[in-house]
Design a protein around this motif. Structure first.
Motif, PDB file in Angstrom:
ATOM      1  N   ARG A  95      41.561  -2.286 -13.461  1.00 20.12           N
ATOM      2  CA  ARG A  95      40.802  -0.905 -13.066  1.00 20.12           C
ATOM      3  C   ARG A  95      40.757  -0.126 -14.470  1.00 20.12           C
ATOM      4  N   SER A  96      41.605  -0.404 -15.265  1.00 24.36           N
ATOM      5  CA  SER A  96      41.521   0.648 -16.710  1.00 24.36           C
ATOM      6  C   SER A  96      41.012   0.164 -17.819  1.00 24.36           C
ATOM      7  N   THR A  97      40.409  -1.322 -17.940  1.00 17.33           N
ATOM      8  CA  THR A  97      39.859  -1.890 -19.120  1.00 17.33           C
ATOM      9  C   THR A  97      38.511  -1.725 -18.953  1.00 17.33           C
ATOM     10  N   ASP A  98      37.756  -1.384 -20.400  1.00 22.34           N
ATOM     11  CA  ASP A  98      36.356  -1.229 -20.246  1.00 22.34           C
ATOM     12  C   ASP A  98      35.724  -2.685 -20.233  1.00 22.34           C
ATOM     13  N   ARG A 109      33.565   0.679 -16.515  1.00 17.28           N
ATOM     14  CA  ARG A 109      34.528  -0.035 -15.765  1.00 17.28           C
ATOM     15  C   ARG A 109      34.208  -0.892 -14.765  1.00 17.28           C
TER      16      ARG A 109
END
Length: 501
Positions: A95-98, A109
């Motif tokens: 959820r937080s990684t590009d 995201r």
């Protein structure tokens, strides 16, 4: 997953697995970041279901430590999860990684993690998650040309989910994200005049988020590939589903395009025209397996987002409690997003009637689905060849009718698999089991008719010795889409009438 004592203790809630789930959903998308294989292998029930689905060799390689890089990221491997905590436990940074594909509206995201959260927040109980490699783009979601369902090594994209016999619904959130043009502009903000010069204390925030500014990602956006044509996307999905899994329903949000007369994003009119062309062609019956959604969702905590997770979760919960033949229209949906772009009443009616799109609306402070509408009636493919006027079957342009037919196919296939090795073909019990099954459906409201004789009919067909064939005719219940009131003046007296359309 809840972190306690400065992340030294992690609690992962795991619900008690339900033995029978009325509507199992498969969701394909991107899961960037590391994968915790040991957390997956610790889920005994999930590992057993994956082995039963035919992915035992992949699990053996993961347990032995001999898996290649792609398998270690669980690419093209369906993973059953029972809660959003299980998903985030296995894919902790998804959820937080590009992602490699970025756009002005959709951000940078992946959409799959939030759709998983939406699915369980709306009551979904079981979800098969398939991670797709980002470098494969659109092709990663589509089946390979050499696909052989009995050979797991040839499965790719939707084929990895459709080999699971219990799956009844499919959604592709990150495929929808790839269909958002990278440089599609947002709804323009209101321009404010620059304030008069004045002395302000140090640290005062003067950013009102309304003035035009240049984004640092403009160069990156220009390097993003163009989305694939919508008809090419459908041509990669529809034939495969119609051939191998005619019981499965696919949720797909329509793409966006720039509308010059509105100076804002809007539904892609070319995509709507392609839908009408397919509907009016020889392969129009394949669209009965597609439930098209519009618009997208957007909230204060996230950029543009797919509504597929919300809809799939509510459909799964509704099917579990009252049956898959029940509609979720006008029921409150759990989400902190709002429809984007907002549609006028005339636009909603137009999309609903022609070509036939499920429109999300904000009513009385809650998000609701206007109607579960299909582009074509949920009929057998052969019925389209002999129907002179398909408008007579508009009552069957309902997604819940398609879910009922798909549910019947899966249940009857499962019943046949149980009987083939246990009962002699001359045994009368199969007919009794079928009558009890359909009588139960009639009592629950899935079939029309005051009596069982009016709701269904079962006829045994005589054939060669050793074969058992039953012809089943049913009258599925379908909703009344509109109420038509008629007032007639006869000899000075007004008479009223009511009818469903």
């Amino acid at each position: 997953m809840q972190q306690l004592l400065a992340s030294r203790i992690a609690l992962t809630p795991r619900p008690l697995p339900r033995l029978n789930v009325a509507l199992e959903v498969a969701m394909l998308g991107h899961c960037p970041g590391p994968v915790r294989i040991e957390r997956l292998l610790a889920l005994g029930s999930a590992v057993a279901e994956m082995r039963h689905a035919g992915f035992g060799a992949a699990l053996d390689a993961l347990q032995a430590g001999t898996a290649d890089a792609e398998l270690q990221l669980l690419h093209h491997v369906p993973v059953p999860v029972r809660s959003s905590a299980e998903f985030h436990d296995i894919f902790p940074a998804a959820r937080s990684t590009d992602t490699t594909y970025i756009s002005t509206l959709a951000g940078r995201r992946a959409w799959l993690p939030r759709c998983v959260d939406d699915f369980f927040a709306n009551g979904g109980e079981k979800l098969w998650v398939v991670s797709i490699p980002q470098q494969q783009g659109l092709n990663g979601f589509l089946p390979a040309a050499n696909t052989q369902l009995h050979d797991v090594s040839t499965l790719r994209g939707i084929a990895t989910a459709l080999v699971i016999a219990s799956v009844g619904s499919l959604s592709l959130p990150d495929l929808e994200r790839l269909q958002i043009p990278a440089r599609l502009p947002d709804i323009p903000r209101v321009r404010l005049d620059n304030p008069d010069p004045q002395f302000l204390p140090c640290g005062t925030n003067t950013d009102d988020d309304h003035r035009e500014r240049r984004h640092s990602s403009e160069v990156a956006l220009s390097e993003m590939p163009d989305p694939a044509a919508f008809n090419v996307l459908l041509q990669g999905i529809l034939p495969f589903m119609a051939q191998y899994r005619p019981d499965v329903q696919c949720l797909l949000t329509l793409p966006l395009a720039y509308a010059g007369e509105l100076d804002s994003p809007a539904v892609d009119q070319q995509a709507l025209q392609w839908l009408r062309d397919i509907r009016d062609g020889d392969s129009g019956h394949r669209l009965r397996q597609m439930q098209f959604l519009f618009p997208y969702l957007r909230g204060a905590q996230f950029s543009l987002h797919s509504p597929a997770g919300v809809i799939a979760g509510k459909q799964s919960a509704r099917a579990q409690h009252v049956g898959p033949w029940r509609s979720i229209a006008a029921l409150p949906l759990q989400t902190d997003g709002l429809p984007y772009p907002r549609l006028a009443v005339a636009e909603t009616v137009s999309l609903r009637d022609n070509p036939g799109v499920c429109v999300l609306q904000q009513r009385s402070g809650t998000l609701q689905l206007d109607d579960e509408r299909l582009v074509v009636p949920a009929l057998h493919p052969e019925d389209y060849a002999y129907a002179n006027n398909l408008q007579r079957f508009d009552g069957f342009r309902s997604a819940e009718v398609m879910r009922l037919l798909g549910y019947l196919q899966r249940q009857l296939n499962a019943l046949g698999d149980q009987l083939v090795f246990n009962i002699d073909y001359r045994d009368p019990r199969p007919r009794l089991l079928l009558e009890r099954f359909f009588r139960h459906l009639q009592q629950q409201g899935a079939l029309r008719g005051a009596t069982a004789e009016e709701a269904f009919r079962i006829r045994e067909i005589s054939s060669r010795e050793g074969a058992m064939i039953y012809e089943i005719m049913i009258a599925p219940a379908f909703p009344i889409d509109r109420i038509q009131l008629t007032f007639t003046n006869v000899d000075g007296q007004w008479q009223g009438g009511i009818g469903g359309v």
